[in-house]
Design an enzyme around this catalytic site. Structure first.
Site, mmCIF file in Angstrom:
data_model
loop_
_atom_site.group_PDB
_atom_site.id
_atom_site.type_symbol
_atom_site.label_atom_id
_atom_site.label_comp_id
_atom_site.label_asym_id
_atom_site.label_seq_id
_atom_site.Cartn_x
_atom_site.Cartn_y
_atom_site.Cartn_z
ATOM 1 N N THR A 35 1.072 -1.541 -0.015
ATOM 2 C CA THR A 35 -0.092 -0.416 0.085
ATOM 3 C C THR A 35 1.235 1.640 0.341
ATOM 4 O OG1 THR A 35 -0.456 -0.135 2.247
ATOM 5 C CG2 THR A 35 -1.930 -1.182 0.748
ATOM 6 N N GLY A 36 2.484 1.106 0.109
ATOM 7 C CA GLY A 36 2.974 1.938 0.158
ATOM 8 C C GLY A 36 3.786 3.322 -1.415
ATOM 9 N N SER A 75 1.286 -2.300 7.842
ATOM 10 C CA SER A 75 -0.221 -3.139 7.558
ATOM 11 C C SER A 75 -0.896 -2.085 6.354
ATOM 12 C CB SER A 75 -0.506 -2.845 8.384
ATOM 13 O OG SER A 75 -2.266 -3.198 8.659
ATOM 14 N N LYS A 96 -1.950 -11.476 8.327
ATOM 15 C CA LYS A 96 -0.493 -11.495 8.083
ATOM 16 C C LYS A 96 0.285 -10.704 8.823
ATOM 17 C CE LYS A 96 0.673 -14.185 5.092
ATOM 18 N NZ LYS A 96 1.416 -15.203 3.324
ATOM 19 N N TYR A 150 -8.578 -6.626 9.937
ATOM 20 C CA TYR A 150 -7.721 -5.557 10.242
ATOM 21 C C TYR A 150 -7.541 -5.608 12.073
ATOM 22 C CZ TYR A 150 -5.926 -0.303 11.097
ATOM 23 O OH TYR A 150 -4.664 0.513 11.214
ATOM 24 N N LYS A 154 -4.915 -6.319 14.607
ATOM 25 C CA LYS A 154 -3.843 -5.423 15.654
ATOM 26 C C LYS A 154 -4.758 -5.957 17.665
ATOM 27 C CE LYS A 154 -2.478 -2.531 12.895
ATOM 28 N NZ LYS A 154 -1.191 -2.205 13.263
ATOM 29 N N TYR A 164 5.302 -11.370 24.490
ATOM 30 C CA TYR A 164 6.459 -11.079 24.430
ATOM 31 C C TYR A 164 7.363 -9.920 25.939
ATOM 32 C CZ TYR A 164 8.265 -13.699 20.511
ATOM 33 O OH TYR A 164 8.287 -14.807 20.042
ATOM 34 N N ARG A 191 -9.733 6.619 2.148
ATOM 35 C CA ARG A 191 -9.791 7.292 3.342
ATOM 36 C C ARG A 191 -10.633 8.564 3.591
ATOM 37 N NH1 ARG A 191 -4.229 5.409 7.335
ATOM 38 N NH2 ARG A 191 -3.624 5.554 5.287
HETATM 39 P P1 NAD Z 1 0.379 2.921 4.562
HETATM 40 O O1 NAD Z 1 -0.803 1.945 4.106
HETATM 41 O O2 NAD Z 1 0.927 4.575 4.036
HETATM 42 O O3 NAD Z 1 1.159 2.563 4.635
HETATM 43 C C1 NAD Z 1 2.033 1.104 5.559
HETATM 44 C C2 NAD Z 1 2.960 0.662 5.028
HETATM 45 O O4 NAD Z 1 3.186 -1.016 5.461
HETATM 46 C C3 NAD Z 1 2.799 0.432 3.367
HETATM 47 O O5 NAD Z 1 4.114 1.376 2.881
HETATM 48 C C4 NAD Z 1 3.055 -0.939 3.064
HETATM 49 O O6 NAD Z 1 3.474 -1.335 1.695
HETATM 50 C C5 NAD Z 1 3.963 -1.494 4.144
HETATM 51 N N1 NAD Z 1 3.079 -3.158 4.317
HETATM 52 C C6 NAD Z 1 2.233 -3.703 4.300
HETATM 53 N N2 NAD Z 1 1.760 -4.798 4.735
HETATM 54 C C7 NAD Z 1 3.674 -5.157 4.387
HETATM 55 C C8 NAD Z 1 4.662 -6.624 4.720
HETATM 56 N N3 NAD Z 1 3.521 -7.265 5.074
HETATM 57 N N4 NAD Z 1 5.805 -6.167 4.680
HETATM 58 C C9 NAD Z 1 6.718 -5.015 4.176
HETATM 59 N N5 NAD Z 1 5.646 -4.084 4.484
HETATM 60 C C10 NAD Z 1 3.815 -3.988 4.191
HETATM 61 O O7 NAD Z 1 -0.238 3.618 6.271
HETATM 62 P P2 NAD Z 1 -0.716 3.798 7.198
HETATM 63 O O8 NAD Z 1 -1.520 5.232 7.629
HETATM 64 O O9 NAD Z 1 1.142 4.405 7.199
HETATM 65 O O10 NAD Z 1 -0.361 3.216 8.279
HETATM 66 C C11 NAD Z 1 0.595 3.087 9.229
HETATM 67 C C12 NAD Z 1 0.435 1.956 10.206
HETATM 68 O O11 NAD Z 1 -0.171 2.700 11.535
HETATM 69 C C13 NAD Z 1 -0.633 0.803 10.584
HETATM 70 O O12 NAD Z 1 0.043 -0.455 10.635
HETATM 71 C C14 NAD Z 1 -1.770 0.809 10.886
HETATM 72 O O13 NAD Z 1 -2.369 -0.178 11.150
HETATM 73 C C15 NAD Z 1 -1.540 2.035 11.734
HETATM 74 N N6 NAD Z 1 -2.189 3.165 12.163
HETATM 75 C C16 NAD Z 1 -2.569 4.559 11.049
HETATM 76 C C17 NAD Z 1 -3.736 5.007 11.387
HETATM 77 C C18 NAD Z 1 -4.031 6.349 10.532
HETATM 78 O O14 NAD Z 1 -4.116 7.273 10.773
HETATM 79 N N7 NAD Z 1 -2.555 6.839 9.824
HETATM 80 C C19 NAD Z 1 -4.205 5.567 12.613
HETATM 81 C C20 NAD Z 1 -4.433 3.902 13.567
HETATM 82 C C21 NAD Z 1 -3.330 3.135 12.731
HETATM 83 N N1 UDP Z 2 -15.988 8.413 5.133
HETATM 84 C C1 UDP Z 2 -17.119 9.126 4.364
HETATM 85 N N2 UDP Z 2 -16.682 9.331 2.917
HETATM 86 C C2 UDP Z 2 -15.784 8.897 2.446
HETATM 87 C C3 UDP Z 2 -15.249 7.697 2.641
HETATM 88 C C4 UDP Z 2 -14.918 8.217 4.216
HETATM 89 O O1 UDP Z 2 -18.064 9.631 4.477
HETATM 90 O O2 UDP Z 2 -15.713 9.624 0.669
HETATM 91 C C5 UDP Z 2 -16.453 8.308 6.416
HETATM 92 C C6 UDP Z 2 -16.229 6.782 6.671
HETATM 93 O O3 UDP Z 2 -17.570 6.579 6.611
HETATM 94 C C7 UDP Z 2 -16.202 7.282 8.170
HETATM 95 C C8 UDP Z 2 -15.271 7.916 8.054
HETATM 96 O O4 UDP Z 2 -15.382 8.885 7.141
HETATM 97 O O5 UDP Z 2 -17.361 7.144 8.806
HETATM 98 C C9 UDP Z 2 -13.851 8.218 8.009
HETATM 99 O O6 UDP Z 2 -13.508 6.869 7.506
HETATM 100 P P1 UDP Z 2 -11.342 6.635 7.195
HETATM 101 O O7 UDP Z 2 -11.829 5.801 5.526
HETATM 102 O O8 UDP Z 2 -10.983 7.494 6.745
HETATM 103 O O9 UDP Z 2 -11.183 5.278 7.874
HETATM 104 P P2 UDP Z 2 -11.811 4.713 9.857
HETATM 105 O O10 UDP Z 2 -11.951 6.009 10.644
HETATM 106 O O11 UDP Z 2 -13.459 4.745 9.320
HETATM 107 O O12 UDP Z 2 -10.630 3.750 9.861
#
Ligand code: NAD
Ligand code: UDP
Length: 320
Positions: A35-36, A75, A96, A150, A154, A164, A191
């Site tokens: 997803t990166g 993730s 995974k 998800y 987590k 651990y 998102r």
């Molecule tokens: P993102 O998708 O931008 O980044 C996730 C990165 O992990 C990507 O670069 C993807 O390629 C990599 N990845 C996924 N599976 C992999 C694997 N098996 N091996 C190697 N790389 C892998 O998402 P993000 O928003 O930056 O989220 C990063 C972390 O923070 C995640 O663990 C997510 O659950 C957590 N998180 C983010 C938010 C948020 O609001 N952004 C909120 C809660 C938790």
């Molecule tokens: N949402 C929305 N329109 C969009 C995308 C998301 O109304 O085009 C809403 C979604 O239903 C949720 C909130 O925005 O209530 C946040 O969604 P997001 O996908 O950012 O992450 P979440 O907080 O649900 O993990």
């Protein structure tokens, strides 16, 4: 420190890499780009204190040299089923990354006697019955719901980190991250922040899922990274919420985005695309972060959105 960051090419992972290098650390970034975006690594390119390893963390991990700390961020993170990057379309990979990825990274931590920090999420609280959410709340999660790939991954990851910690004495941290936004988010992961900003910049209606009365609390990425660093440097092994407690309905959020960007178009109401699994309210209680880490967010929603819009304009090929 020599620090391993998984998910380094993602939104949060890339900001962490940059922040930690600027603090004087050596960073090893790991990602499989599921997803990166390789472009997120550009700020670190050529930096002598950065090494990138393309690898899937679900498989055994080998890292050259000594590791002092590991931050496990790999993730998929978007719940939106309309995007190929949403975790409901990557269900097995998501489980995974949370299960085997956490196990493998904990194995590295054990082998190197390294500090370990897990990126957990407000999603472990599910569709919460307690509001705001404190770390002591156990959550309300459907184990077979569409989001469970998800949420349960987590929750398993948190349980494994604590196992651990208790059994092997790993020096661990768990951060429960609430909705965070900023530059380097994927434009097409569905998102709400990328969707709304792009729709507003295109003068299109903002797509509201359901009636828009569901709430979220949005944190700007700089505030979050500061909180994560403080947690890493602390002695706290219990989970800590990091997020912005300013709660807002999705409809009001859409109005603010339209107003900041200057989009005259009205909203478009769509059915709840997420099969009724959309948490209705979400707001972090950050009392623990305030008292243990002396941390709280400083960026207002308006300032954070204004700081994020130029990134989207650039990626969309729009000019000031
Ligand atoms: P993102 O998708 O931008 O980044 C996730 C990165 O992990 C990507 O670069 C993807 O390629 C990599 N990845 C996924 N599976 C992999 C694997 N098996 N091996 C190697 N790389 C892998 O998402 P993000 O928003 O930056 O989220 C990063 C972390 O923070 C995640 O663990 C997510 O659950 C957590 N998180 C983010 C938010 C948020 O609001 N952004 C909120 C809660 C938790
Ligand atoms: N949402 C929305 N329109 C969009 C995308 C998301 O109304 O085009 C809403 C979604 O239903 C949720 C909130 O925005 O209530 C946040 O969604 P997001 O996908 O950012 O992450 P979440 O907080 O649900 O993990």
């Amino acid at each position: 420190m020599r620090i391993l960051i998984t998910g380094a090419a993602g939104f949060l992972g890339s900001h962490l890499c940059e922040y930690l290098i600027n603090k004087g650390h050596f960073v090893i970034g790991m990602d499989n780009f599921i997803t990166g975006n390789p472009a997120n690594l550009t700020p670190m390119a050529g930096n002598q204190n950065f090494l990138f390893i393309r690898h899937d963390v679900s498989n055994f991990i080998f890292v050259p040299g000594k590791i002092d700390a590991i931050l496990h961020f790999a993730s998929p993170a978007s719940p939106n089923p309309t995007s190929p990057y949403g975790y409901t379309n990557l269900p097995i990979q998501t489980m995974k990354a949370g299960a085997m990825g956490t196990h493998n990274t904990l194995g590295v931590a054990r082998a190197h006697n390294a500090k370990y920090l897990l990126a957990s999420t407000s999603e472990i609280y599910g569709d919460p019955l307690e509001h705001p959410q404190k770390e002591t709340y156990w959550g309300h999660v459907d184990p077979i719901g569409v989001r469970s790939v998800y949420d349960e991954a987590k929750r398993f990851a948190e349980a494994l980190v604590m196992a651990y910690h208790r059994y092997h004495g790993i020096n661990s941290r768990i951060v429960r991250i609430f909705n965070t936004y900023g530059p380097r988010m994927r434009l097409d992961d569905g998102r709400v922040v990328p969707n709304f900003i792009q729709q507003a910049l295109n003068h299109e209606p903002l797509t509201i899922y359901g009636d828009g009365q569901q709430t979220r609390s949005f944190c700007f990425v700089e505030d979050l990274i500061d909180g994560i660093y403080r947690l890493l440097m602390s002695d706290e092994s219990d989970p800590v919420n990091i997020g912005n407690p300013d709660e807002i309905t999705i409809l009001d959020f859409a109005k603010i985005i339209n107003q900041i960007i200057g989009n005259p178009t009205e909203m478009e109401y769509l059915p709840d695309l997420r099969l009724g699994d959309d948490p209705q309210r979400r707001q972090p209680d950050i009392t623990r972060a305030k008292s243990i880490l002396s941390w709280e967010p400083h960026t207002s929603l308006e300032a954070g959105i204004r700081a994020t819009v130029p990134y989207f304009k650039e990626k969309m090929g729009l000019h000031e």
